[in-house]
Design an enzyme around this catalytic site. Structure first.
Site, PDB file in Angstrom:
ATOM      1  N   LYS A  78       1.250  -5.119  -6.232  1.00 32.57           N
ATOM      2  CA  LYS A  78      -0.141  -4.897  -6.134  1.00 32.57           C
ATOM      3  C   LYS A  78      -0.857  -4.980  -7.517  1.00 32.57           C
ATOM      4  O   LYS A  78      -0.384  -4.011  -8.368  1.00 32.57           O
ATOM      5  CB  LYS A  78      -0.527  -4.008  -5.034  1.00 32.57           C
ATOM      6  CG  LYS A  78      -1.742  -3.986  -4.552  1.00 32.57           C
ATOM      7  CD  LYS A  78      -2.300  -2.698  -3.726  1.00 32.57           C
ATOM      8  CE  LYS A  78      -3.533  -2.888  -3.237  1.00 32.57           C
ATOM      9  NZ  LYS A  78      -3.874  -1.488  -2.263  1.00 32.57           N
ATOM     10  N   SER A 159      -6.679  -2.980   1.964  1.00 35.37           N
ATOM     11  CA  SER A 159      -6.961  -3.615   0.723  1.00 35.37           C
ATOM     12  C   SER A 159      -5.556  -4.401   0.016  1.00 35.37           C
ATOM     13  O   SER A 159      -5.724  -5.148  -0.911  1.00 35.37           O
ATOM     14  CB  SER A 159      -7.530  -2.806  -0.589  1.00 35.37           C
ATOM     15  OG  SER A 159      -6.285  -1.779  -0.682  1.00 35.37           O
ATOM     16  N   SER A 183      -4.882   0.840   3.858  1.00 36.75           N
ATOM     17  CA  SER A 183      -4.747  -0.467   3.126  1.00 36.75           C
ATOM     18  C   SER A 183      -3.047  -0.867   3.190  1.00 36.75           C
ATOM     19  O   SER A 183      -3.057  -2.121   2.477  1.00 36.75           O
ATOM     20  CB  SER A 183      -5.058  -0.211   1.459  1.00 36.75           C
ATOM     21  OG  SER A 183      -6.597  -0.073   1.673  1.00 36.75           O
TER      22      SER A 183
END
Lengths: 492, 95, 491
Positions: A78, A159, A183
């Site tokens: 990420k 997210s 998330s």
């Protein structure tokens, strides 16, 4: 040979050890998948060289009989994790081009364990969002489509939307995520994969771009429970560089996996039955309860009385911390600077931050600034920290009666990009995920089935502090019974 | 409590984010909507409740007083938009 | 008791009220939350870690020594030590503040209320309350004159540990404020928690000043930031007090604001008004947990405290028979006291037997010489052991006071031990009665008229004969013996 992209982490690791294939073959296979799937916009940066270098090292090591826990396994990282020499932008324009001189503790541990990096994964800007629509690098598309024949672009959730999309589309066998208020779990649920948010303090936050420090936790996103356990074991551990890191040994979670949950008491919180949630969500929850019973667990109705206050509490604390954490993006030491001609230092700050932050990030900074400002601190922030204590106490009380808690992960299946425009409506996506975040508890999402439109739905298991093993074992029991094999058909 | 355009401008100034008049107009109802929603926390009885400090019981550890870092000027300055003579450079500040 | 300090305005008398926030750099090798060095004067941005530069994802880890030193400082002023404290973020934007916030302690400081006793002129003392001491990060440094359109940022100081020592508004004159800062500095240096070096910025003060009619409630105050010497602090108070009196007497009101001191003009000017005042949005730093100090930690802090200036001064007076003035001078600076105590130890004697002579010698002879040479006591060319030897030579009658001064001058020049100087240069005092009697006879012969006058009742001339005898003997005669023999000879 089977399509290597279809293999998960354990299968790659074990096949590589047995000599079924080389690490280089695995890396090449995933690199090619990543390149073909650019339509999903899951990656902000592709790093084939990194993946190949790690694979070649793994192949050399193998010839010496030397295997690391993740030798031969390429992963997606990420964009919130600092990666040395590779753009780490948190999907924000303000950090575009920023190449840190360091690796985050967690990504560093993964690399040290032999993993390679396929690239940096797209996400909501600074992890603020639940649909991946706030990224400065464009929306991530879910590989899933509704079965209505239309080709509406769907959100992978957020997210960690890039992570979810990439794992779901078989672009990488596993990816790192971060979870501040859902998330990891919500995008995992939206894309039919598995994701674990460990206990706050298990994974070091050092080198992870901070959103809300008291809530942020890294965790794995992968195809199944075992793969998550393998990754989490590598990602976890005490880090003296993070003052909130827990000084505890890392359990052998993979070795401890067992779907035998007979006699476990599973709590079903009545406050999680909320109005306006589609019937299919209730149905999948009921199904989950049934699976738990089938597995020999005892179902106990519990109460978490302050549940309805969790989201508003979260939307005070997280923006407050974020407003301060994001003050460092000022155009002085790194990132983009916008300096008006003959402008003052303040003019530069204002222009830099107005141009560098997207609308949602600006909105949250404004909210956070407001709730901390003179005269409002007690009414908002301090009150929220007290309510947070009550929410944590709710869980403590519940865990006197039960071992684990089972809930839906999200109040809906994936929605179409652009369908949710109201910020508050968007925030409600995390209604089931946020309470465990506020209490710092381990929680995971496991794919449980498809809704009528053919979209995945997830179930959430919440555990006691440090009981990742219990959470993952219950997850395994669900996984075995759900037999979730659906996967998106490649259209990209 | 609700915000007006003046408050929004004040918050934006505190946060060092430039806002146009149009943005201010749009932010007023947006922020009020969110603030109105979070204000429901006010109804929770928190008598005798201490604000949360550490979500998982943990103790602050201290490190020994040793020089273990620094002397990395190149790394420190590497990503700077403007760096000169070993310094970061910013628009001139008049005191 | 001194008369209270008053400002004579056109409309009557005014009283000044002063509170000080002293920022003292904690003595430590590394920074408060990072492992970068704190040493003064390094090349720009070399003592900066990625944490100090607030790179994304960097986190603070607390330096134990900084906490230990702040706790010991608190104990030295008899303050309440809070075993549970916490760090808060103070949020504001400035180019010298990389994180966009300073980690400080607002809500739960490490040290609570204490007090410091200051000595004023004329021997009066006054207790000044300390409200709190908290620990916080220093900011970096901006340089404005190196480039036409840029200011340059050096983060070497960024993250260095400071103690903010906040007094109560207990001071009523520039003199009291000066005495408070000097005393505080003395305590910090005794404790070893701050080097007190005001030129290098290790200690600086925010000066809060207001004026009022005696007996009335506090007036509106101004805060003058970053004043870096005792003299300037006193100048700020004098300037601000008279400025505020002028404002009030002209019918205006004092504006609560932050001001800056211009040392060249000796004036203060507005930096920012209350309307522009920062809204710091303090909240507990979520990167750090509450700081809980163990009993063992606190005990170690207490046991490691040295004897402090007040206690030392009393001991010097009571055990060493040293005058109050000398005791105060000898204990004001930790280096002076250390030097003096090494000297005492080297004499091998204790108590008033040696204390008085030693203190007098240090204060008049040694300080006089150091003053002349422009050196401080740590640079003294004479060691404590040499001083002790010299005092011993006076005490055993080897040297007269006059000879001792001569020997000391030679010591300062050559660095030789006094015994060696006496030996080599024959500066030993003589008590040989035969030799002295011979000289006395010569002096009397040469001054027969004066002998007659003396014997006629002019007693005052005795001193003349002593002087003449000493002079004739080159100062080496034992004055006591000379006195005795002269009395006999003159009858």
């Amino acid at each position: 040979m089977a399509n290597l992209n279809d293999l998960g982490i354990a299968a790659i690791r074990d096949g590589f050890r047995k000599g079924d294939f080389s690490a280089r073959e695995v890396a090449d296979s995933f690199i090619s998948a990543v390149e073909k799937a650019r339509a999903l916009n899951a990656f902000t940066v592709e790093t084939p060289d990194h993946a190949i270098a790690a694979a070649e090292q793994a192949d050399r090591d193998r010839s010496q009989g030397d295997f690391k826990p993740l030798s031969g396994v390429p992963l997606g990282i990420k964009d919130l994790f600092a990666t040395k020499g590779v753009q780490t932008a948190s999907a924000s324009k303000i950090l575009e081009g920023f190449k840190p001189e360091y690796d985050s503790t967690v990504s560093g541990k993964l690399f040290a364990a032999g993993a390679g990096m396929l690239g940096k994964l797209n996400m909501d800007e600074f992890a603020m969002g639940s649909s991946n629509e706030t990224s400065a690098f464009g929306n991530v598309l879910s590989p899933w489509r509704r079965n209505d024949g239309g080709n509406a672009a769907l959100t992978p959730g957020g997210s960690s939307g890039g992570s979810a999309s990439a794992v779901s589309a078989r672009l990488c066998p596993g990816a790192t995520g971060t979870d501040t208020g859902g998330s990891i779990r919500q995008p995992a649920a939206f894309t039919g994969i598995t994701g674990v948010k460990p206990t706050y303090g298990r994974c070091s936050r050092w080198g992870i771009v901070a959103f809300a420090s008291s809530l942020d936790q890294a965790g794995p996103m992968a195809r199944d429970v075992r793969d998550c356990a393998i990754m989490l074991e590598v990602m976890s551990g005490y880090d003296p560089k993070d003052s909130t890191s827990l000084k505890l040994d890392v359990p052998q979670w993979e070795a401890g996996l067992s779907s035998d949950i007979r006699g476990k008491r599973i709590g079903i919180p009545r406050e999680y039955r909320i109005d306006g949630v589609p019937a299919e969500i209730d149905a999948v929850w009921e199904q989950g309860i049934q699976w738990m019973k089938d597995a020999g667990a005892e179902i106990v109705e519990i109460s978490l009385p302050h549940t309805k206050y969790a989201l508003p509490t979260y939307y005070i604390i997280a923006p407050a911390e974020a407003s301060s954490n994001l003050a460092r993006y000022d155009g002085v030491r790194y990132g983009n600077r916008v300096a008006p001609e003959n402008g003052s230092l303040d003019d530069m700050y204002k222009a830099t931050r107005a141009a560098g932050f997207g609308a949602e990030v600006r909105r949250r900074i404004m909210i956070g600034t407001y709730v901390l400002s003179a005269g409002f601190y007690d009414a908002y922030f301090n009150q929220a920290q007290k309510v947070r204590a009550l929410i944590a106490r709710d869980f403590q009380d519940a865990f006197k009666q039960v071992d684990l808690i089972l809930t839906p992960t999200a109040p809906s299946a994936a929605f179409g990009l652009g369908e949710t425009t109201d910020p508050l409506g968007m925030y409600l996506n995390d209604v089931f995920a946020v309470p465990a975040s506020l209490a710092g508890l381990p929680a995971m999402s496991v794919p449980a089935g498809l809704d009528a439109q053919g979209l995945p739905l997830g179930l959430q298991i919440i555990g006691k502090p440090l009981d990742e093993q219990g959470v993952m074992n219950a997850g395994l029991a669900l996984e075995e019974r759900a037999g979730f094999t659906a996967r998106p058909e490649a259209w990209w | 409590m609700s915000v007006d355009t003046a408050t929004v401008r004040h918050i934006a100034k505190l946060a060092r984010i430039a806002v146009t008049d149009h943005e201010v107009e749009a932010l007023v109802p947006e922020l009020n909507n969110i603030l109105g929603w979070i204000e429901q926390l006010g109804e929770v009885d928190v008598t005798g409740v201490e604000p949360m400090t550490a979500v998982i019981p943990n103790q602050l550890r201290m490190r020994p007083d040793e020089i273990t870092d620094g002397n990395v000027r190149d790394a420190v300055l590497k990503n700077a938009p403007v760096a000169e003579h070993g310094f970061f450079a910013v628009p001139k500040v008049i005191e | 008791m001194n008369a209270p300090y008053r400002i004579q305005g056109a409309t009557g008398e005014w009283e000044v009220v002063i509170g000080l926030e002293v920022h003292a750099q904690v003595t430590s090798k590394a920074k408060l939350f990072s492992g970068a060095a704190t040493e003064f004067g390094a090349e720009p941005n070399t003592q900066v870690s990625l944490v100090d530069a607030a790179m994304p994802g960097m986190l603070p880890v607390l330096n134990e020594e900084c906490i230990r030193q702040a706790v010991r400082t608190g104990m030295a002023i008899d303050a309440k030590i809070n075993a549970w404290s916490r760090f808060d973020r103070k949020n504001y934007f400035y180019a010298d503040l990389p994180q966009g916030y300073q980690i400080s302690q607002l809500y739960h400081p490490l040290v609570g209320e204490g007090e410091i006793e200051v000595e004023l002129e004329g021997g009066a003392t006054k207790k000044i309350g300390v409200e709190r001491i908290h620990v916080e990060q220093d900011a970096g440094k901006l340089m404005h004159d190196q480039h036409p359109s840029f200011s340059y940022v050096d983060l070497n100081r960024s993250g260095v540990a400071l103690m903010e020592i906040v007094s109560k508004p207990d001071m009523r004159s520039p003199e009291e404020a000066g005495a408070y800062v000097r005393k505080l500095r003395s305590i910090l240096r005794y404790v070893g928690s701050c080097d007190g070096n005001m030129e290098q910025g290790s200690m600086r003060a925010d000066v809060n000043v207001s004026v009022r009619r005696p007996g009335e409630p506090f007036g509106t105050r101004t805060e003058t930031k970053n004043v870096n010497s005792v003299r300037f602090i006193m100048a700020v108070i004098e300037y601000e007090a008279s400025r505020q009196v002028d404002v009030l007497e002209s019918g205006d009101s004092v504006v609560q604001e932050t001001r800056l001191f211009d040392p060249d003009k000796g004036e203060t000017r507005t930096l920012r008004s209350k309307e522009d005042a920062h809204d710091y949005r303090y909240f507990p730093d979520p990167d750090l947990l509450p700081l809980e100090l163990s009993d063992d930690f606190l005990r170690e802090c207490r046991e490691s405290l040295p004897e402090l200036p007040d206690a030392k001064r009393k001991r010097y007076e009571q055990e060493l028979g040293i005058s109050a003035y000398n005791a105060a001078v000898l204990t004001a600076e930790v280096e002076t006291a250390r030097w003096f105590e090494e000297l005492l130890a080297a004499t091998g004697k204790t108590g008033p037997e040696v204390g008085k002579a030693a203190s007098n010698w240090v204060i008049s002879d040694l300080f006089g010489a150091l003053n002349r040479l422009g050196k401080d006591i740590t640079e003294s060319p004479v060691t404590p052991a040499q001083g002790a030897e010299l005092i011993g030579l006076v005490a055993d009658g080897t040297l007269s006071g006059t000879l001792a001064k001569q020997v000391f001058e030679i010591m300062l020049e050559t660095g030789d031990n006094p015994g060696k100087i006496v030996e080599e240069r024959g500066l030993k005092q003589t008590s040989d009665t035969g030799e002295i009697e011979k000289v006395i006879a010569e002096v009397m012969a040469a001054n027969a008229d004066k002998v007659a006058e003396y014997r006629g009742g002019k007693d005052k001339l005795f001193g003349f004969f002593v002087g003449q005898t000493m002079k004739a003997m080159g100062g080496k005669a034992n004055p006591g013996v000379v006195n005795d023999l002269l009395k006999k000879a003159l009858g």
